[in-house]
Write an enzyme that holds these catalytic residues in place. Structure first.
Site, PDB file in Angstrom:
ATOM      1  N   HIS A 211      -5.413  -3.486  -2.125  1.00 54.43           N
ATOM      2  CA  HIS A 211      -5.129  -2.519  -3.206  1.00 54.43           C
ATOM      3  C   HIS A 211      -5.066  -3.198  -4.567  1.00 54.43           C
ATOM      4  CE1 HIS A 211      -4.417   1.251  -1.050  1.00 54.43           C
ATOM      5  NE2 HIS A 211      -3.941   0.503  -0.067  1.00 54.43           N
TER       6      HIS A 211
ATOM      7  N   LYS B  13     -12.056   0.072  -0.932  1.00 56.45           N
ATOM      8  CA  LYS B  13     -11.191   0.825  -1.850  1.00 56.45           C
ATOM      9  C   LYS B  13     -11.860   0.846  -3.233  1.00 56.45           C
ATOM     10  CE  LYS B  13      -7.361   0.528   1.208  1.00 56.45           C
ATOM     11  NZ  LYS B  13      -6.512  -0.378   1.938  1.00 56.45           N
TER      12      LYS B  13
ATOM     13  N   SER C   8       0.790  -1.225   0.000  1.00 58.57           N
ATOM     14  CA  SER C   8       0.000   0.000   0.000  1.00 58.57           C
ATOM     15  C   SER C   8       0.825   1.280   0.000  1.00 58.57           C
ATOM     16  CB  SER C   8      -0.956  -0.004   1.186  1.00 58.57           C
ATOM     17  OG  SER C   8      -0.273  -0.290   2.389  1.00 58.57           O
TER      18      SER C   8
HETATM   19  C1  LIG Z   1      -6.590  -0.640   3.459  1.00 58.55           C
HETATM   20  C2  LIG Z   1      -5.992  -1.948   3.769  1.00 58.55           C
HETATM   21  C3  LIG Z   1      -6.577  -2.789   4.708  1.00 58.55           C
HETATM   22  C4  LIG Z   1      -7.744  -2.363   5.552  1.00 58.55           C
HETATM   23  O1  LIG Z   1      -8.939  -2.361   4.838  1.00 58.55           O
HETATM   24  P1  LIG Z   1     -10.202  -1.645   5.492  1.00 58.55           P
HETATM   25  O2  LIG Z   1     -11.362  -2.204   4.753  1.00 58.55           O
HETATM   26  O3  LIG Z   1     -10.040  -0.187   5.288  1.00 58.55           O
HETATM   27  O4  LIG Z   1     -10.232  -2.016   6.930  1.00 58.55           O
HETATM   28  C5  LIG Z   1      -6.033  -4.050   4.903  1.00 58.55           C
HETATM   29  N1  LIG Z   1      -4.939  -4.444   4.214  1.00 58.55           N
HETATM   30  C6  LIG Z   1      -4.337  -3.646   3.314  1.00 58.55           C
HETATM   31  C7  LIG Z   1      -3.136  -4.134   2.578  1.00 58.55           C
HETATM   32  C8  LIG Z   1      -4.829  -2.358   3.075  1.00 58.55           C
HETATM   33  O5  LIG Z   1      -4.222  -1.563   2.218  1.00 58.55           O
END
Ligand SMILES: *Cc1c(COP(=O)(O)O)cnc(C)c1O
Length: 398
Positions: A215, A246, A187
């Site tokens: 992502h 996302k 990320s």
């Molecule tokens: C954003 C993210 C999460 C968390 O996801 P949420 O739905 O916002 O809790 C978990 N793992 C990775 C790699 C992320 O980038």
């Protein structure tokens, strides 16, 4: 009545310490929908900071699906999944998501964060297990690992030789279960795990693999199916995890896996048992996004066209954009005060890009992280690059 408590005075001291380390956070406020051009703190800006990859957070079709679900099913489930919080929309989304991931079954959670906690804690449930994790994995994997009973070993970022050494260690050889966990797309840097090599060594040493596609889902692979699809590894990766917050523009998380592992998680995973299910409108949103991914390739195409253009232009302007091969494009600065100054100047000029420092990224790797979306126009991106060039020069970064 405003109350102060002597017993909570420590919070002021803690804040002072955070401020000293440049770690005190006061987020800006979004006053419009999450959109390519948003209103933030009263100002219209080109927004390069969301994870709204496909720009579907404010999409008419998706919003209609959410509104229709509210009309039919109300606003909330008012129960955890195992009591009476499993609604027909949750079942429909789980089935469609499993098919999307070419997995036998899938299970929904409230977020990507809780998906990682649920799986790490449930499957690494004994001191005889071993959780093996890439050093740059997401915080929710680290927290999931902390809640697991199993010890953990960290391998250097994407270092397959080091991963092999870990698998050959005496602890790994005698472990009851070995789970290798990696982000699909990392990320902060936007690089992709070498999942084909991870899977190869995992299976050679009798370990199984969990990939966190937060992502990557809706971003890479055929029709946005994620890292497994990107590497042509269908049927070879035991557990695919990710978020629905996302590219999927709503909130929630999932694990796509075998039917029996799914049903096991549904009986023991603590976030599933003890925290209420997604509101029906959220499940309906995700179903609508899935449908768009399968039938309207234009969003994914635009995302990647925009990504290529923006990276190229930033490089031409002289910025160091790291090793990214995805829409996450870091703009390296190397100093938190400077990163903050660049972000503040860009904002004045009408561009929002968030500065990131320690502990989110290592010291010396302070940066602005940008993410373009399918909704940005060429004009938005040209405007943003021009402002980056102007402010970057002002601050001596390029
Ligand atoms: C954003 C993210 C999460 C968390 O996801 P949420 O739905 O916002 O809790 C978990 N793992 C990775 C790699 C992320 O980038």
């Amino acid at each position: 009545m405003l109350t102060t408590f002597d017993t909570l005075k420590f919070a002021d001291e803690e804040i002072a310490a955070l401020k000293k380390e440049n770690r005190f956070i006061q987020p800006r406020v979004l006053q419009s929908a999450q959109a390519p051009v948003s209103v933030i703190d009263g100002k219209e800006v080109v927004n390069l900071t969301s994870n709204n990859y496909l720009a579907l957070a404010d999409n008419q079709k998706v919003k209609k699906a959410a509104i229709d679900a509210i009309k039919k099913y109300g606003v909330g489930s008012a129960a955890v999944r195992t009591i009476i919080g499993t609604m027909s929309l949750h079942k429909e989304l789980e089935e469609k998501f499993a098919a999307f991931k070419h997995a036998e079954a899938s299970i929904l959670f409230q977020s990507g964060f809780t998906s990682n906690v649920a799986v790490c804690q449930s499957l690494m449930s004994s001191e005889q297990d071993l959780l093996i994790s890439d050093e740059l994995n997401h915080a929710s994997i680290i927290d999931g690992a902390r809640l697991a009973k199993a010890p953990r070993k960290i391998y250097r970022h994407k270092d397959i030789k080091h991963l092999t050494e870990v698998l050959e260690s005496p602890e790994a050889r005698k472990a009851r279960r070995k789970m290798i966990v990696t982000d699909g797309v990392f990320s902060m840097d936007g690089d992709i795990a070498d999942l084909d090599q991870v899977v190869e060594v995992a299976h050679r040493y009798g370990a199984f693999v969990m990939v966190d596609d937060a992502h990557a889902s809706g971003v890479i692979g055929k029709e946005g199916r994620g890292t497994v699809s990107h590497f042509g590894l269908d049927g070879k990766v035991e557990i695919q995890i990710g978020t629905l917050s996302k590219a999927f523009a709503a909130v929630g998380g999932y694990a796509a896996t075998t039917r029996s592992l799914r049903d096991y998680l549904g009986s023991v995973a603590r976030p599933f048992l003890f925290s209420s299910s997604q509101p029906p409108s959220v499940a309906a949103t995700c179903i609508a996004v899935l449908d768009i991914l399968l039938t309207e390739p234009k969003y994914l195409k635009k995302l990647w066209d925009n990504t290529a253009f923006f990276k190229e232009e930033l490089k031409k302007a002289g910025f160091d954009t790291g090793e990214s091969v995805t829409p996450i494009t870091p703009v390296m600065v190397g100093d938190m005060d400077k990163a903050k100054a660049l972000s503040a100047r860009l904002f004045e000029e009408g561009v929002f890009a968030l500065p990131l420092g320690f502990p989110t990224v290592p010291k010396g790797k302070e940066r602005l992280r940008t993410i373009v979306t399918a909704g940005h126009t060429l004009k938005d991106l040209k405007f943003a690059v021009e402002k980056f060039r102007k402010t970057g020069r002002e601050l001596g970064i390029i």
